[in-house]
Enzyme design. Structure first.
Site, PDB file in Angstrom:
ATOM      1  N   GLY A   1       0.822  -1.216   0.000  1.00  9.59           N
ATOM      2  CA  GLY A   1       0.000   0.000   0.000  1.00  9.59           C
ATOM      3  C   GLY A   1       0.852   1.260   0.000  1.00  9.59           C
ATOM      4  O   GLY A   1       0.472   2.295   0.565  1.00  9.59           O
TER       5      GLY A   1
ATOM      6  N   LEU B   1       1.618   3.496  -2.153  1.00 11.26           N
ATOM      7  CA  LEU B   1       1.179   4.743  -2.807  1.00 11.26           C
ATOM      8  C   LEU B   1       0.125   5.475  -1.980  1.00 11.26           C
ATOM      9  O   LEU B   1      -0.340   6.543  -2.368  1.00 11.26           O
ATOM     10  CB  LEU B   1       0.615   4.445  -4.200  1.00 11.26           C
ATOM     11  CG  LEU B   1       1.656   4.081  -5.266  1.00 11.26           C
ATOM     12  CD1 LEU B   1       0.973   3.614  -6.541  1.00 11.26           C
ATOM     13  CD2 LEU B   1       2.572   5.270  -5.565  1.00 11.26           C
ATOM     14  N   GLY B   2      -0.261   4.924  -0.847  1.00 15.55           N
ATOM     15  CA  GLY B   2      -1.308   5.528  -0.029  1.00 15.55           C
ATOM     16  C   GLY B   2      -0.808   6.704   0.797  1.00 15.55           C
ATOM     17  O   GLY B   2       0.366   7.077   0.733  1.00 15.55           O
TER      18      GLY B   2
ATOM     19  N   ASP C   1       2.241  -1.672  -4.415  1.00 14.61           N
ATOM     20  CA  ASP C   1       0.821  -1.313  -4.298  1.00 14.61           C
ATOM     21  C   ASP C   1       0.078  -2.098  -5.376  1.00 14.61           C
ATOM     22  O   ASP C   1       0.706  -2.620  -6.309  1.00 14.61           O
ATOM     23  CB  ASP C   1       0.625   0.206  -4.491  1.00 14.61           C
ATOM     24  CG  ASP C   1      -0.646   0.733  -3.820  1.00 14.61           C
ATOM     25  OD1 ASP C   1      -0.545   1.497  -2.842  1.00 14.61           O
ATOM     26  OD2 ASP C   1      -1.756   0.358  -4.273  1.00 14.61           O
ATOM     27  N   ILE C   2      -1.236  -2.113  -5.285  1.00 15.24           N
ATOM     28  CA  ILE C   2      -2.027  -2.832  -6.296  1.00 15.24           C
ATOM     29  C   ILE C   2      -2.084  -2.050  -7.601  1.00 15.24           C
ATOM     30  O   ILE C   2      -2.405  -2.597  -8.650  1.00 15.24           O
ATOM     31  CB  ILE C   2      -3.447  -3.115  -5.761  1.00 15.24           C
ATOM     32  CG1 ILE C   2      -4.164  -4.161  -6.627  1.00 15.24           C
ATOM     33  CG2 ILE C   2      -4.264  -1.836  -5.628  1.00 15.24           C
ATOM     34  CD1 ILE C   2      -5.471  -4.651  -6.048  1.00 15.24           C
ATOM     35  N   ARG C   3      -1.788  -0.746  -7.527  1.00 18.31           N
ATOM     36  CA  ARG C   3      -1.803   0.108  -8.721  1.00 18.31           C
ATOM     37  C   ARG C   3      -0.420   0.724  -8.860  1.00 18.31           C
ATOM     38  O   ARG C   3       0.382   0.629  -7.933  1.00 18.31           O
ATOM     39  CB  ARG C   3      -2.867   1.213  -8.574  1.00 18.31           C
ATOM     40  CG  ARG C   3      -2.622   2.092  -7.365  1.00 18.31           C
ATOM     41  CD  ARG C   3      -3.831   2.914  -6.966  1.00 18.31           C
ATOM     42  NE  ARG C   3      -3.649   3.471  -5.633  1.00 18.31           N
ATOM     43  CZ  ARG C   3      -3.137   4.657  -5.343  1.00 18.31           C
ATOM     44  NH1 ARG C   3      -2.755   5.461  -6.312  1.00 18.31           N
ATOM     45  NH2 ARG C   3      -2.992   5.070  -4.090  1.00 18.31           N
TER      46      ARG C   3
ATOM     47  N   TYR D   1     -14.890  -1.700   8.460  1.00 17.27           N
ATOM     48  CA  TYR D   1     -13.470  -1.353   8.619  1.00 17.27           C
ATOM     49  C   TYR D   1     -13.025  -1.592  10.065  1.00 17.27           C
ATOM     50  O   TYR D   1     -11.990  -2.207  10.319  1.00 17.27           O
ATOM     51  CB  TYR D   1     -13.285   0.112   8.210  1.00 17.27           C
ATOM     52  CG  TYR D   1     -11.927   0.706   8.463  1.00 17.27           C
ATOM     53  CD1 TYR D   1     -10.807   0.286   7.756  1.00 17.27           C
ATOM     54  CD2 TYR D   1     -11.766   1.729   9.400  1.00 17.27           C
ATOM     55  CE1 TYR D   1      -9.567   0.871   7.973  1.00 17.27           C
ATOM     56  CE2 TYR D   1     -10.534   2.328   9.625  1.00 17.27           C
ATOM     57  CZ  TYR D   1      -9.433   1.891   8.911  1.00 17.27           C
ATOM     58  OH  TYR D   1      -8.205   2.463   9.127  1.00 17.27           O
TER      59      TYR D   1
ATOM     60  N   ILE E   1      -5.029  10.821  10.278  1.00 12.37           N
ATOM     61  CA  ILE E   1      -3.708  11.361   9.917  1.00 12.37           C
ATOM     62  C   ILE E   1      -3.872  12.541   8.959  1.00 12.37           C
ATOM     63  O   ILE E   1      -4.565  12.439   7.949  1.00 12.37           O
ATOM     64  CB  ILE E   1      -2.821  10.266   9.282  1.00 12.37           C
ATOM     65  CG1 ILE E   1      -2.697   9.051  10.226  1.00 12.37           C
ATOM     66  CG2 ILE E   1      -1.452  10.825   8.916  1.00 12.37           C
ATOM     67  CD1 ILE E   1      -2.073   9.338  11.584  1.00 12.37           C
TER      68      ILE E   1
HETATM   69  P1  NAD Z   1      -4.702   4.721   1.881  1.00 13.92           P
HETATM   70  O1  NAD Z   1      -6.106   4.377   1.537  1.00 13.92           O
HETATM   71  O2  NAD Z   1      -4.227   6.093   1.656  1.00 13.92           O
HETATM   72  O3  NAD Z   1      -3.702   3.732   1.135  1.00 13.92           O
HETATM   73  C1  NAD Z   1      -3.950   2.361   1.064  1.00 13.92           C
HETATM   74  C2  NAD Z   1      -3.239   1.832  -0.170  1.00 13.92           C
HETATM   75  O4  NAD Z   1      -3.546   0.435  -0.251  1.00 13.92           O
HETATM   76  C3  NAD Z   1      -3.702   2.490  -1.473  1.00 13.92           C
HETATM   77  O5  NAD Z   1      -2.604   3.063  -2.154  1.00 13.92           O
HETATM   78  C4  NAD Z   1      -4.331   1.347  -2.262  1.00 13.92           C
HETATM   79  O6  NAD Z   1      -4.079   1.411  -3.654  1.00 13.92           O
HETATM   80  C5  NAD Z   1      -3.667   0.136  -1.637  1.00 13.92           C
HETATM   81  N1  NAD Z   1      -4.430  -1.098  -1.793  1.00 13.92           N
HETATM   82  C6  NAD Z   1      -5.765  -1.277  -1.773  1.00 13.92           C
HETATM   83  N2  NAD Z   1      -6.065  -2.555  -2.002  1.00 13.92           N
HETATM   84  C7  NAD Z   1      -4.901  -3.214  -2.158  1.00 13.92           C
HETATM   85  C8  NAD Z   1      -4.549  -4.561  -2.423  1.00 13.92           C
HETATM   86  N3  NAD Z   1      -5.484  -5.514  -2.578  1.00 13.92           N
HETATM   87  N4  NAD Z   1      -3.245  -4.884  -2.517  1.00 13.92           N
HETATM   88  C9  NAD Z   1      -2.292  -3.928  -2.367  1.00 13.92           C
HETATM   89  N5  NAD Z   1      -2.554  -2.634  -2.139  1.00 13.92           N
HETATM   90  C10 NAD Z   1      -3.846  -2.289  -2.029  1.00 13.92           C
HETATM   91  O7  NAD Z   1      -4.496   4.288   3.420  1.00 13.92           O
HETATM   92  P2  NAD Z   1      -3.517   4.936   4.495  1.00 13.92           P
HETATM   93  O8  NAD Z   1      -4.222   6.097   5.070  1.00 13.92           O
HETATM   94  O9  NAD Z   1      -2.164   5.129   3.949  1.00 13.92           O
HETATM   95  O10 NAD Z   1      -3.544   3.795   5.600  1.00 13.92           O
HETATM   96  C11 NAD Z   1      -2.465   2.906   5.811  1.00 13.92           C
HETATM   97  C12 NAD Z   1      -2.820   2.051   7.020  1.00 13.92           C
HETATM   98  O11 NAD Z   1      -3.026   2.885   8.153  1.00 13.92           O
HETATM   99  C13 NAD Z   1      -4.123   1.246   6.853  1.00 13.92           C
HETATM  100  O12 NAD Z   1      -4.004   0.027   7.542  1.00 13.92           O
HETATM  101  C14 NAD Z   1      -5.150   2.111   7.558  1.00 13.92           C
HETATM  102  O13 NAD Z   1      -6.227   1.353   8.030  1.00 13.92           O
HETATM  103  C15 NAD Z   1      -4.315   2.665   8.694  1.00 13.92           C
HETATM  104  N6  NAD Z   1      -4.860   3.906   9.248  1.00 13.92           N
HETATM  105  C16 NAD Z   1      -4.841   5.071   8.517  1.00 13.92           C
HETATM  106  C17 NAD Z   1      -5.356   6.233   9.067  1.00 13.92           C
HETATM  107  C18 NAD Z   1      -5.352   7.532   8.326  1.00 13.92           C
HETATM  108  O14 NAD Z   1      -5.934   8.520   8.811  1.00 13.92           O
HETATM  109  N7  NAD Z   1      -4.716   7.629   7.163  1.00 13.92           N
HETATM  110  C19 NAD Z   1      -5.885   6.211  10.364  1.00 13.92           C
HETATM  111  C20 NAD Z   1      -5.937   5.006  11.049  1.00 13.92           C
HETATM  112  C21 NAD Z   1      -5.391   3.860  10.495  1.00 13.92           C
HETATM  113  N1  SER Z   2      -8.593   7.877   9.072  1.00 18.64           N
HETATM  114  C1  SER Z   2      -9.148   6.555   9.087  1.00 18.64           C
HETATM  115  C2  SER Z   2     -10.522   6.557   8.521  1.00 18.64           C
HETATM  116  O1  SER Z   2     -11.164   7.578   8.653  1.00 18.64           O
HETATM  117  C3  SER Z   2      -9.187   6.024  10.490  1.00 18.64           C
HETATM  118  O2  SER Z   2      -8.765   4.734  10.489  1.00 18.64           O
HETATM  119  O3  SER Z   2     -10.965   5.569   8.008  1.00 18.64           O
END
Ligand code: NAD
Ligand code: SER
Length: 321
Positions: A12, A14-15, A38-40, A147, A177
């Site tokens: 993941g 690119l997230g 990443d998947i994309r 989720y 975040i």
């Molecule tokens: P995001 O949605 O920005 O990124 C997730 C990435 O996963 C994307 O780039 C997507 O293309 C990729 N993805 C989706 N399906 C996939 C697959 N089958 N195989 C491979 N890649 C795949 O998420 P994020 O905000 O960067 O979150 C990262 C982690 O942190 C996650 O576990 C999320 O639950 C956790 N988290 C994030 C936040 C936040 O506010 N950003 C808060 C709490 C927890």
């Molecule tokens: N920022 C995340 C969401 O809103 C919390 O895990 O899904």
């Protein structure tokens, strides 16, 4: 015993978090030792161009295994997931990516005797029956989103692998975040990022939660610091593993708007709550992170005012120049 992290896979990547975490990991362990995935793909992203890169779907166990073996990976930072708002639109996909993906990562790590696996959880693990103020580390976990269900299940699964297989798995319950580099990917807390972009781009924002909605938030530099401090902590010092509360800010949407107005006095915000309000209402306003403080020395560096100043400066550079 704590083994060293030397060859890393980021899923993941690119997230929102993965992109900045990849940057930090390449700084720490060397560009060629961090394989981003990443998947994309996105050829314009430094995640893809700045070091080893593979397209990897975490729900495909054979490709996960092959990627680990071919690249001699010893540590995984598993960031691939479907977040809360997108998850409510497609619960089956959320379960598949978050649960099958996590199980594939844990199983591959177990079979290949990896040194470290970092898998995030979230404040979404909590629910309406959880105490909302200064939410304890050990508390009621009865989330109402798919989720959240995957996050609680993920925490339990990770802890199971620690106890059953002696696998070194760690994770944090991230708050919402806030960051300037990569847009968030479909969460309930996305408004806390969008508001900064809209303040600069349009001078006004329609917020999808109510003005007085208070949630725990954290600025990305604190998020990266927390992730790396936990990842590099001595395993023998840990009592918890995959479910650390980490706190930084407890702010309302109105508080963020007010802090932006100190720099952009004409900034206008109206509030039109949608389906994400009901999700936000089941999450805490702030968490008790004393376990993280005691076990691996957590403390945050950024408050609302310093974050807003930094966000606006970085976004002005990015959007206006
Ligand atoms: P995001 O949605 O920005 O990124 C997730 C990435 O996963 C994307 O780039 C997507 O293309 C990729 N993805 C989706 N399906 C996939 C697959 N089958 N195989 C491979 N890649 C795949 O998420 P994020 O905000 O960067 O979150 C990262 C982690 O942190 C996650 O576990 C999320 O639950 C956790 N988290 C994030 C936040 C936040 O506010 N950003 C808060 C709490 C927890
Ligand atoms: N920022 C995340 C969401 O809103 C919390 O895990 O899904």
């Amino acid at each position: 015993m704590t083994r060293k992290i030397t060859r890393v896979l980021v899923t993941g990547a690119l997230g929102q978090i993965g992109s900045e975490l990849t940057d930090e990991l390449r700084e720490r362990y060397g560009r060629d030792n961090v394989v981003a995935s990443d998947i994309r793909s996105d050829e314009s992203s430094p995640v893809v161009t700045g070091g080893p890169w593979v397209v990897l779907d975490v729900t495909d166990p054979e490709t996960v295994e092959k990627t680990i073996v071919d690249n001699r990976i010893d540590s995984i930072f598993h960031m691939a997931a479907i977040l809360s708002a997108t998850g409510e639109k497609n619960p089956q996909l959320c379960w598949k990516v978050n649960m099958d993906g996590t199980l594939n990562i844990l199983e591959t790590a177990r079979r290949n005797n990896l040194a470290r696996v970092v898998i995030p959880s979230s404040i979404a693990a909590f629910g309406p029956e959880t105490p909302r103020y200064n939410t304890p580390q050990e508390t009621i976990l009865r989330p109402k989103t798919i989720y959240g269900v995957t996050k609680v299940s993920g925490e339990l699964l990770c802890d199971y692998y620690v106890r059953k297989y002696d696998l070194d798995v760690r994770g944090l319950r991230y708050p919402g975040i806030i960051s300037s580099e990569t847009l968030p990917g479909g969460g309930t807390t996305d408004y806390a990022v969008e508001i900064y972009y809209k303040a600069i781009e349009e001078g006004r924002y329609t917020c999808f939660v109510k003005k007085d909605t208070m949630l725990p938030m954290m600025y990305m530099p604190d998020c990266i610091k927390a992730t790396m401090n936990l990842a590099e902590a001595d395993f023998d010092d840990l009592v918890h593993y995959s479910d650390f509360n980490v706190g930084a800010l407890s702010v309302t949407a109105g508080d963020i708007a007010e802090s932006i107005r100190k720099h952009i006095p004409d900034f206008e915000v109206d509030y039109e709550p949608d389906y994400r309000q009901a999700i936000a209402d089941t999450w805490p306003t702030g968490v008790d992170d004393s376990a993280a403080r005691e076990e691996w020395g957590w403390q945050s560096d950024w408050d609302l005012e310093s974050m807003t100043e930094d966000m606006l400066r970085k976004l002005r550079m990015k959007l206006l120049f």
